[in-house]
Design an enzyme around this catalytic site. Structure first.
Site: not given
Ligand code: PGA
Length: 237
Positions: A6, A8, A90, A92, A161, A167, A197
């Site tokens: 991914n 991003k 996701h 985010e 996740e 991150g 991570s």
């Protein structure tokens, strides 16, 4: 093992072409590999990876076929581009762009209807974990996805996740990932990827858990050597 990168909001078309050309020649072990560049770089990735086994997926997809939805992209448009799948939900997107279990479900349904492979993301925040709500949150998120997928689960994977691991350099322990994956699989019987991570140093141990079917890799997928090494190590375990 399915290993998805991914990216991003990193790598424009030029950098994408260069990266994907190098990826074609890299040793990726036995992993099934997917890259998820930003929309602007999807065409470059599709072109550079044509005639390879490496898939290209988007990072989101809208539920309507077309319409007045500024800034959105439909599944049919992605298919026309030669894109094979999409990440949906996701954290985010949930955190910064107002995605809810309901909008995630609508996106999942439309993407599956259009024949895209879907990587649907779930995961609890740190506060939710500390409050003992992990199971409840995962249940709600996964049930929404399961309803949307109905009987089309063969084109679907879930990515677990934990938000506190994304991150941050903090990774779920393999045992904790295993537990969450088993819970997810008890609701929806599809491959479950771990994300948060993932690095070359922890890929083998995480992917070595029986309920871990691969990884969704963010930061470490941006560097060719570390991404290729994660792919190789994931299938060693
Ligand atoms: P990370 O991101 O590997 O950089 O933690 C994972 C993700 O957000 O998919």
């Amino acid at each position: 093992m399915l290993i998805a990168g991914n990216w991003k909001m990193f790598k424009g078309p030029e950098e994408t072409s260069e990266f994907c050309r190098a990826l074609r020649d890299a040793d990726l072990g036995d992993a099934d590999v997917v890259v998820c560049p930003p929309y602007a770089s999807l065409a470059a990735a599709v072109t550079a990876l044509a005639d390879t086994e490496i898939g290209v997926a988007a990072q989101n997809v809208h539920w309507a076929a077309e319409g007045p939805f500024t800034g959105e992209v439909s599944a049919a448009m992605l298919r026309e581009l030669g894109v094979y799948g999409a990440i949906v939900g996701h954290s985010e997107r949930r955190q910064y762009f107002g995605e809810t279990d309901e909008t995630v479900a609508r996106r999942v349904r439309a993407a599956l209807d259009a024949g895209l492979f879907v990587i649907a993301c779930v995961g609890e925040s740190e506060e939710e974990r500390e409050a003992g709500q992990t199971e409840l949150i995962l249940r709600l998120q996964v049930e929404a996805i399961a309803d949307a997928a109905a009987d089309r689960g063969d084109n679907l994977a879930v990515a677990y996740e934990p938000i506190w691991a994304i991150g941050t350099g903090r990774t779920a322990t393999p045992q904790l990932a295993q537990e969450a994956h088993l819970l997810i699989k008890s609701i929806l019987d599809v491959p479950v990827l771990y994300g948060g991570s993932v690095k070359p140093e922890n890929a083998a141990e995480l992917c070595g858990q029986s309920a871990v079917d691969g990884a969704l890799v963010g930061g470490a997928s941006l560097d060719l050597d570390s991404f290729a090494e994660i792919c190789r190590r994931s299938s060693q375990s």
